[in-house]
Design an enzyme around this catalytic site. Structure first.
Site, PDB file in Angstrom:
ATOM      1  N   VAL A   1     -38.255 -37.785  72.349  1.00 64.48           N
ATOM      2  CA  VAL A   1     -38.952 -38.440  73.485  1.00 64.48           C
ATOM      3  C   VAL A   1     -38.349 -37.821  74.742  1.00 64.48           C
ATOM      4  O   VAL A   1     -39.493 -37.460  75.708  1.00 64.48           O
ATOM      5  CB  VAL A   1     -38.354 -39.773  73.500  1.00 64.48           C
ATOM      6  CG1 VAL A   1     -38.923 -40.595  74.960  1.00 64.48           C
ATOM      7  CG2 VAL A   1     -38.881 -40.992  72.447  1.00 64.48           C
ATOM      8  N   CYS A   2     -37.122 -37.242  74.840  1.00 62.23           N
ATOM      9  CA  CYS A   2     -36.677 -36.528  75.913  1.00 62.23           C
ATOM     10  C   CYS A   2     -37.391 -35.095  76.203  1.00 62.23           C
ATOM     11  O   CYS A   2     -37.853 -34.893  77.250  1.00 62.23           O
ATOM     12  CB  CYS A   2     -35.184 -36.007  75.817  1.00 62.23           C
ATOM     13  SG  CYS A   2     -34.253 -37.635  75.622  1.00 62.23           S
ATOM     14  N   THR A   3     -37.823 -34.587  74.951  1.00 62.71           N
ATOM     15  CA  THR A   3     -38.606 -33.364  75.166  1.00 62.71           C
ATOM     16  C   THR A   3     -39.915 -33.644  75.679  1.00 62.71           C
ATOM     17  O   THR A   3     -40.240 -33.116  76.685  1.00 62.71           O
ATOM     18  CB  THR A   3     -38.756 -32.757  73.676  1.00 62.71           C
ATOM     19  OG1 THR A   3     -37.634 -32.430  73.097  1.00 62.71           O
ATOM     20  CG2 THR A   3     -39.268 -31.395  73.794  1.00 62.71           C
TER      21      THR A   3
END
Ligand code: BEZ
Length: 224
Positions: A43-45
Protein backbone atom coordinates in the site's frame (compact mmCIF):
# COMPACT_ATOMS: atom_id res chain seq x y z
CA UNK A 1 0.92 16.67 19.36
CA UNK A 2 0.20 19.78 17.28
CA UNK A 3 -3.36 21.08 17.06
CA UNK A 4 -5.05 22.81 14.13
CA UNK A 5 -3.90 26.43 13.84
CA UNK A 6 -0.82 25.88 16.02
CA UNK A 7 2.74 26.49 14.87
CA UNK A 8 4.14 23.35 13.24
CA UNK A 9 7.35 22.33 15.04
CA UNK A 10 10.71 22.87 13.40
CA UNK A 11 13.16 19.98 13.42
CA UNK A 12 16.26 18.66 11.74
CA UNK A 13 15.84 15.41 9.79
CA UNK A 14 17.91 12.96 7.79
CA UNK A 15 16.24 12.36 4.44
CA UNK A 16 16.80 10.60 1.14
CA UNK A 17 17.97 14.01 -0.15
CA UNK A 18 20.30 14.88 2.74
CA UNK A 19 19.79 16.68 6.07
CA UNK A 20 17.04 19.30 6.20
CA UNK A 21 15.71 21.79 8.73
CA UNK A 22 11.96 21.65 8.16
CA UNK A 23 11.16 25.39 8.39
CA UNK A 24 14.14 26.40 6.24
CA UNK A 25 13.26 23.72 3.69
CA UNK A 26 9.63 24.89 3.56
CA UNK A 27 10.72 28.52 3.17
CA UNK A 28 7.51 30.49 2.37
CA UNK A 29 5.70 27.60 0.68
CA UNK A 30 2.77 25.49 1.73
CA UNK A 31 3.83 21.96 2.70
CA UNK A 32 2.52 18.47 3.23
CA UNK A 33 4.28 16.04 5.52
CA UNK A 34 2.94 12.49 5.35
CA UNK A 35 4.07 9.28 7.01
CA UNK A 36 3.83 5.64 5.99
CA UNK A 37 4.33 2.48 8.07
CA UNK A 38 7.17 0.76 6.27
CA UNK A 39 9.30 0.76 3.12
CA UNK A 40 8.89 -2.19 0.71
CA UNK A 41 5.20 -2.71 1.56
CA UNK A 42 2.43 -2.75 -1.05
CA UNK A 43 0.00 0.00 0.00
CA UNK A 44 2.84 2.39 0.87
CA UNK A 45 4.38 1.83 -2.57
CA UNK A 46 1.08 2.72 -4.28
CA UNK A 47 0.73 5.86 -2.13
CA UNK A 48 4.22 7.25 -2.69
CA UNK A 49 3.91 6.45 -6.42
CA UNK A 50 0.60 8.36 -6.58
CA UNK A 51 2.28 11.37 -4.96
CA UNK A 52 4.96 11.20 -7.68
CA UNK A 53 2.20 11.26 -10.33
CA UNK A 54 0.46 14.19 -8.60
CA UNK A 55 3.68 16.08 -7.92
CA UNK A 56 3.09 18.63 -10.75
CA UNK A 57 -0.29 19.47 -9.14
CA UNK A 58 1.39 20.06 -5.76
CA UNK A 59 3.93 22.28 -7.54
CA UNK A 60 1.14 24.22 -9.29
CA UNK A 61 -0.34 25.02 -5.86
CA UNK A 62 3.05 25.97 -4.43
CA UNK A 63 3.15 23.00 -2.05
CA UNK A 64 6.36 21.24 -0.99
CA UNK A 65 5.99 17.52 -0.28
CA UNK A 66 7.92 15.43 2.23
CA UNK A 67 7.33 11.83 3.34
CA UNK A 68 8.44 10.09 6.55
CA UNK A 69 8.88 6.61 7.97
CA UNK A 70 11.08 4.96 10.60
CA UNK A 71 13.24 3.21 7.99
CA UNK A 72 16.83 4.23 7.23
CA UNK A 73 18.03 6.56 4.47
CA UNK A 74 19.63 3.54 2.72
CA UNK A 75 16.29 1.70 2.80
CA UNK A 76 14.47 4.73 1.33
CA UNK A 77 17.03 5.12 -1.46
CA UNK A 78 16.71 1.45 -2.48
CA UNK A 79 12.89 1.50 -2.20
CA UNK A 80 12.64 4.68 -4.32
CA UNK A 81 13.72 2.62 -7.37
CA UNK A 82 10.72 0.30 -6.78
CA UNK A 83 8.36 3.29 -6.42
CA UNK A 84 9.71 4.86 -9.61
CA UNK A 85 9.24 1.59 -11.47
CA UNK A 86 5.67 1.19 -10.09
CA UNK A 87 4.60 4.65 -11.33
CA UNK A 88 5.21 3.48 -14.90
CA UNK A 89 6.26 7.07 -15.64
CA UNK A 90 9.66 8.26 -16.78
CA UNK A 91 10.97 9.56 -13.45
CA UNK A 92 14.63 10.45 -13.73
CA UNK A 93 14.85 12.04 -10.26
CA UNK A 94 12.51 11.13 -7.41
CA UNK A 95 10.82 14.49 -6.78
CA UNK A 96 10.47 14.70 -2.99
CA UNK A 97 12.49 13.72 0.10
CA UNK A 98 11.61 10.89 2.49
CA UNK A 99 12.59 11.43 6.14
CA UNK A 100 14.38 8.55 7.89
CA UNK A 101 13.07 8.86 11.46
CA UNK A 102 14.81 5.76 12.85
CA UNK A 103 14.84 7.17 16.39
CA UNK A 104 11.07 7.96 16.12
CA UNK A 105 11.76 11.41 17.58
CA UNK A 106 9.66 13.21 14.95
CA UNK A 107 6.96 10.52 14.88
CA UNK A 108 6.60 10.78 18.67
CA UNK A 109 6.58 14.61 18.59
CA UNK A 110 3.80 14.60 15.99
CA UNK A 111 1.75 11.69 17.42
CA UNK A 112 2.21 9.56 14.30
CA UNK A 113 3.01 6.20 15.95
CA UNK A 114 0.54 3.32 15.65
CA UNK A 115 0.77 0.90 18.61
CA UNK A 116 -0.83 -1.84 16.48
CA UNK A 117 1.87 -1.69 13.78
CA UNK A 118 5.26 -2.83 15.03
CA UNK A 119 8.59 -3.70 13.43
CA UNK A 120 10.48 -7.02 13.84
CA UNK A 121 11.64 -5.84 17.29
CA UNK A 122 8.13 -4.99 18.45
CA UNK A 123 8.74 -1.22 18.22
CA UNK A 124 5.77 0.85 16.91
CA UNK A 125 5.79 2.10 13.32
CA UNK A 126 4.17 5.21 11.91
CA UNK A 127 0.51 5.22 10.88
CA UNK A 128 -0.58 6.99 7.68
CA UNK A 129 -0.58 10.61 8.93
CA UNK A 130 -0.92 13.73 6.76
CA UNK A 131 -0.26 17.29 7.87
CA UNK A 132 -0.85 20.39 5.75
CA UNK A 133 1.32 23.34 6.79
CA UNK A 134 0.68 26.88 5.55
CA UNK A 135 3.29 29.51 4.59
CA UNK A 136 3.16 30.91 8.17
CA UNK A 137 4.03 27.36 9.42
CA UNK A 138 0.59 26.86 10.97
CA UNK A 139 -0.88 23.38 10.86
CA UNK A 140 -4.05 23.58 8.75
CA UNK A 141 -5.07 19.90 8.44
CA UNK A 142 -4.22 16.68 10.23
CA UNK A 143 -5.46 13.19 9.34
CA UNK A 144 -4.48 9.78 10.63
CA UNK A 145 -5.31 6.63 8.69
CA UNK A 146 -4.68 3.02 9.73
CA UNK A 147 -1.97 0.98 8.01
CA UNK A 148 -4.44 -1.16 6.06
CA UNK A 149 -6.14 1.80 4.31
CA UNK A 150 -4.34 3.75 1.59
CA UNK A 151 -5.09 7.47 1.40
CA UNK A 152 -6.60 9.49 -1.44
CA UNK A 153 -4.10 12.20 -2.37
CA UNK A 154 -6.58 13.85 -4.76
CA UNK A 155 -8.51 14.67 -1.58
CA UNK A 156 -5.41 16.29 -0.07
CA UNK A 157 -5.07 18.47 -3.18
CA UNK A 158 -8.79 19.33 -2.94
CA UNK A 159 -8.32 20.48 0.66
CA UNK A 160 -5.32 22.62 -0.32
CA UNK A 161 -7.38 24.25 -3.12
CA UNK A 162 -10.11 24.96 -0.55
CA UNK A 163 -7.70 26.33 2.08
CA UNK A 164 -6.02 28.63 -0.42
CA UNK A 165 -9.39 29.90 -1.72
CA UNK A 166 -10.93 30.41 1.73
CA UNK A 167 -7.79 32.24 2.94
CA UNK A 168 -8.35 34.78 0.15
CA UNK A 169 -12.15 35.08 0.18
CA UNK A 170 -14.86 35.03 2.88
CA UNK A 171 -16.40 31.76 1.68
CA UNK A 172 -16.41 28.09 2.64
CA UNK A 173 -16.46 25.10 0.29
CA UNK A 174 -19.34 22.60 0.57
CA UNK A 175 -19.38 18.81 0.49
CA UNK A 176 -17.46 17.27 -2.43
CA UNK A 177 -16.58 20.75 -3.73
CA UNK A 178 -14.10 20.92 -6.57
CA UNK A 179 -12.20 23.91 -7.98
CA UNK A 180 -14.53 26.09 -10.08
CA UNK A 181 -17.77 24.98 -8.39
CA UNK A 182 -20.11 27.15 -6.32
CA UNK A 183 -19.22 27.95 -2.71
CA UNK A 184 -21.07 29.00 0.46
CA UNK A 185 -21.02 32.49 1.94
CA UNK A 186 -19.48 32.31 5.43
CA UNK A 187 -22.22 31.99 8.07
CA UNK A 188 -20.47 34.72 10.10
CA UNK A 189 -21.30 37.38 7.46
CA UNK A 190 -24.59 39.11 8.48
CA UNK A 191 -27.44 39.17 5.86
CA UNK A 192 -27.17 42.91 5.06
CA UNK A 193 -23.42 42.70 4.51
CA UNK A 194 -23.77 39.56 2.36
CA UNK A 195 -26.40 41.35 0.23
CA UNK A 196 -24.08 44.36 -0.15
CA UNK A 197 -21.15 42.16 -1.24
CA UNK A 198 -22.94 39.70 -3.51
CA UNK A 199 -26.30 41.35 -4.42
CA UNK A 200 -28.33 39.27 -6.89
CA UNK A 201 -25.43 36.89 -7.45
CA UNK A 202 -26.15 35.21 -4.10
CA UNK A 203 -28.71 32.40 -4.11
CA UNK A 204 -30.56 31.79 -0.85
CA UNK A 205 -31.86 28.27 -0.18
CA UNK A 206 -35.02 28.37 1.93
CA UNK A 207 -35.23 25.84 4.76
CA UNK A 208 -38.03 24.97 7.27
CA UNK A 209 -36.28 26.81 10.13
CA UNK A 210 -36.54 30.08 8.15
CA UNK A 211 -32.91 30.77 9.00
CA UNK A 212 -31.00 32.33 6.11
CA UNK A 213 -27.70 30.51 6.32
CA UNK A 214 -27.61 28.49 3.08
CA UNK A 215 -26.22 31.17 0.76
CA UNK A 216 -24.55 30.08 -2.46
CA UNK A 217 -22.31 32.11 -4.77
CA UNK A 218 -20.04 31.31 -7.70
CA UNK A 219 -16.45 30.64 -6.74
CA UNK A 220 -14.82 34.08 -6.37
CA UNK A 221 -11.93 34.88 -8.67
CA UNK A 222 -8.87 36.71 -7.45
CA UNK A 223 -10.19 39.96 -8.93
CA UNK A 224 -13.63 39.62 -7.26
C1 BEZ B 1 1.19 -1.78 3.20
O1 BEZ B 1 1.76 -0.74 2.89
O2 BEZ B 1 0.75 -2.56 2.37
C2 BEZ B 1 1.00 -2.10 4.66
C3 BEZ B 1 1.93 -1.69 5.60
C4 BEZ B 1 1.74 -2.01 6.93
C5 BEZ B 1 0.62 -2.75 7.30
C6 BEZ B 1 -0.32 -3.14 6.36
C7 BEZ B 1 -0.13 -2.81 5.02
Amino acid sequence: MVLLGEQFPNFSAETSMGTIQLHEWLDNSWGILFSHPNDFTPVCTTELARVVQLYPEFQRLGVKVIALSCNSVESHITWIEDIKSYTKMQVSKFPYPIIADESRTIATLLGMLDPDEVDDNGIPLTARAVFIIDPLKKMRLSILYPATTGRNFDEILRVIESLQLTDRHRVATPVDWKKGEDVMVLPTIPPEEAKKIYGDKMKLINVPSGKQYLRIVAQPTDSS
